[in-house]
Scaffold this motif. Sequence first.
Motif, PDB file in Angstrom:
ATOM      1  N   GLN A   1       0.835  -1.283  -0.126  1.00 24.25           N
ATOM      2  CA  GLN A   1      -0.023   0.224  -0.019  1.00 24.25           C
ATOM      3  C   GLN A   1       0.673   1.257   0.158  1.00 24.25           C
ATOM      4  N   ILE A   2       1.899   1.238   0.759  1.00 22.75           N
ATOM      5  CA  ILE A   2       2.856   2.466   0.515  1.00 22.75           C
ATOM      6  C   ILE A   2       3.468   2.534  -0.707  1.00 22.75           C
ATOM      7  N   ARG A   3       3.709   1.590  -1.600  1.00 18.91           N
ATOM      8  CA  ARG A   3       4.166   1.536  -2.946  1.00 18.91           C
ATOM      9  C   ARG A   3       3.102   2.425  -3.939  1.00 18.91           C
ATOM     10  N   GLU A   4       1.846   2.007  -3.429  1.00 19.85           N
ATOM     11  CA  GLU A   4       0.903   2.650  -4.387  1.00 19.85           C
ATOM     12  C   GLU A   4       0.935   4.277  -4.040  1.00 19.85           C
ATOM     13  N   LEU A   5       1.198   4.753  -3.020  1.00 23.57           N
ATOM     14  CA  LEU A   5       1.316   5.835  -2.616  1.00 23.57           C
ATOM     15  C   LEU A   5       2.548   6.662  -2.953  1.00 23.57           C
ATOM     16  N   SER A   6       3.667   6.024  -2.903  1.00 21.46           N
ATOM     17  CA  SER A   6       4.917   6.479  -3.258  1.00 21.46           C
ATOM     18  C   SER A   6       5.860   5.652  -3.893  1.00 21.46           C
ATOM     19  N   GLN A   7       6.770   6.109  -5.070  1.00 22.70           N
ATOM     20  CA  GLN A   7       7.425   5.187  -5.514  1.00 22.70           C
ATOM     21  C   GLN A   7       8.931   5.613  -5.212  1.00 22.70           C
ATOM     22  N   ASP A   8       9.125   6.769  -4.438  1.00 21.92           N
ATOM     23  CA  ASP A   8      10.343   7.482  -4.009  1.00 21.92           C
ATOM     24  C   ASP A   8      10.841   6.945  -2.501  1.00 21.92           C
ATOM     25  N   THR A   9       9.831   6.141  -1.886  1.00 16.28           N
ATOM     26  CA  THR A   9      10.297   6.176  -0.520  1.00 16.28           C
ATOM     27  C   THR A   9      11.268   4.881  -0.414  1.00 16.28           C
ATOM     28  N   ILE A  10      12.330   4.793   0.272  1.00 17.82           N
ATOM     29  CA  ILE A  10      13.110   3.979   0.505  1.00 17.82           C
ATOM     30  C   ILE A  10      12.723   2.920   1.460  1.00 17.82           C
ATOM     31  N   ILE A  11      12.439   1.602   1.332  1.00 20.20           N
ATOM     32  CA  ILE A  11      12.023   0.539   2.307  1.00 20.20           C
ATOM     33  C   ILE A  11      13.012  -0.431   2.370  1.00 20.20           C
ATOM     34  N   VAL A  12      12.870  -0.921   3.762  1.00 22.60           N
ATOM     35  CA  VAL A  12      13.996  -1.971   4.095  1.00 22.60           C
ATOM     36  C   VAL A  12      13.222  -3.018   5.099  1.00 22.60           C
ATOM     37  N   ILE A  13      13.258  -4.247   4.550  1.00 28.68           N
ATOM     38  CA  ILE A  13      12.449  -5.491   5.497  1.00 28.68           C
ATOM     39  C   ILE A  13      13.374  -5.834   6.393  1.00 28.68           C
ATOM     40  N   VAL A  14      12.675  -6.038   7.668  1.00 28.41           N
ATOM     41  CA  VAL A  14      13.607  -6.890   8.758  1.00 28.41           C
ATOM     42  C   VAL A  14      12.813  -8.082   8.936  1.00 28.41           C
ATOM     43  N   THR A  15      13.558  -9.116   8.672  1.00 28.20           N
ATOM     44  CA  THR A  15      13.176 -10.457   8.766  1.00 28.20           C
ATOM     45  C   THR A  15      14.132 -11.638   9.543  1.00 28.20           C
ATOM     46  N   ALA A  16      13.448 -12.611   9.769  1.00 25.57           N
ATOM     47  CA  ALA A  16      14.172 -13.821  10.286  1.00 25.57           C
ATOM     48  C   ALA A  16      14.557 -14.606   9.068  1.00 25.57           C
TER      49      ALA A  16
END
Length: 503
Positions: A66-81
């Motif tokens: 949903q964030i990507r639908e609102l913005s293409q510029d935001t830098i997203i990092v996933i924290v995962t096990a």
Amino acid sequence: MRLLYVEDERLIRESVAKQIQKMFPLEVFTACHGEEGLELFKKYKPEIVLTDIRMPVCDGLEMTRQIRELSQDTIIVIVTAYADFEYARTALQYQVHDFLIKPITIKSVQETVCELIEMVKVKNMDRDNKLQIQISDMLHGLISSESLFWKKQVILSGCRIQEYQKIGGFTPSDSGLILYAVKNIIEELLEVKQQKIQYCLISESYNMFYLIFYTEYFHSTMQTQQIEYQIKKLCEEMVDVLENNLFLPIAHIETGFFDGRDLYSKYLEVEQCMENDRTNQHMIIQMKDAKLEEERIIYALWKDKKFDQVAEKLVLYFNKTNSIQERQNLMIRLSYYLYIAMNEEKGEKQLIFKEFYDSFPKIKREFSEMEIAVRTTETLKKLTEKMEKMEKKILHPVIYNIQKDIRDNYSEVKLLKDYAKKYNINATYLSELFVKECGKTFSDIVTDIKMDKAKNMLNEPDARVYEVAVKLGYHDGRYFSQLFKRCTGMTPKEFQKRCDKYE
């Protein structure tokens, strides 16, 4: 700069957020699940998002989508096990920048956030540069301002440095430093005045720059007037700082609010006032309303020294009205056009506008259109003789040789650094030397030479616009046409039609 950290484990969330705030100058927002994270994102528009995947209410992947639908510029990092890594790989379709593997350490967070901050800075710089280029192209009529300035009101301010006084210690080569100072002044004043106002600074030459202020339309006339007053007050304060603190005398003019789609036509009006030393007078040629066809014909005849035909055309020109004021206005408009056209042809100013305009006859009640035409023709004869006697400026030998190289091989012009290497001269110094010797940048000189060649080529019978463009090294015919119009006021087709009339 803002960062959103979404993590359902409270202790981890609070600890990591506290460390990030301690290490970096960031505003940090935290959320315990994706739904809360999405609401915070919509409210604060953070440039960086760190998010866990497995969370109650709404998981990290759904929030990321949903964030990507609102913005293409935001830098997203996933924290995962490790166990969730394959699951997290599906986030790649949402253009996730990277993954942090749990358990995360302070060092890994520090390294990642440091990298992300640099990425945001580069993205912002790239976005600002693209916007600057786009607005510059709109200002000069190369592209339509419809897309960016639709439903926006704009104020355009033109500023020209009258002279570089010794007391200030500035020279034309310091123009970049002066623009940097102007930008700092404007940003400081804007922060105080009004957050809703956006602006763009466009450099025209070493002594000319434009400020474009734009904002949304307001329903309230009073609010519009207040913001217009604030912008004009801001410009006055900027000029005051430049004159009293930096000792740079500035001529400036600004418009009132206008529809942003009219940016190019307003630029032409302001440019004529600034270039022709008439900033204190209110009469401006309305380029969008006047085709200036008669003035073009008179200039072409004057250029070819066909003074008998010039006199005939002038009789018809001044025969439009018997009003003294309207005839004087026609004289102003004619002298405007002749001065601009002459300088474009010569490539440098041989006379200042006041000297040029003052040589034309002043209209008197008893003058017939024939007498006005005769006196004006005599003025043009004297101006021709005067300009022919003027000694041509002796250029620096390197500048002269580079201009000769460009004219000899105009279809494959090299970069400035290549010419600097050829003539064993520092590239930065060479750039400054162009401004000092010619009053124009290297790229402006290249454009002037190519446009002069274009005029000669278009004068040839059966010349085709796209072929001329290719010969000059422009592989985009549309861009060539836009550039030609910006430099001459006419499209190549209009120029060809005008030339046909004179033959």
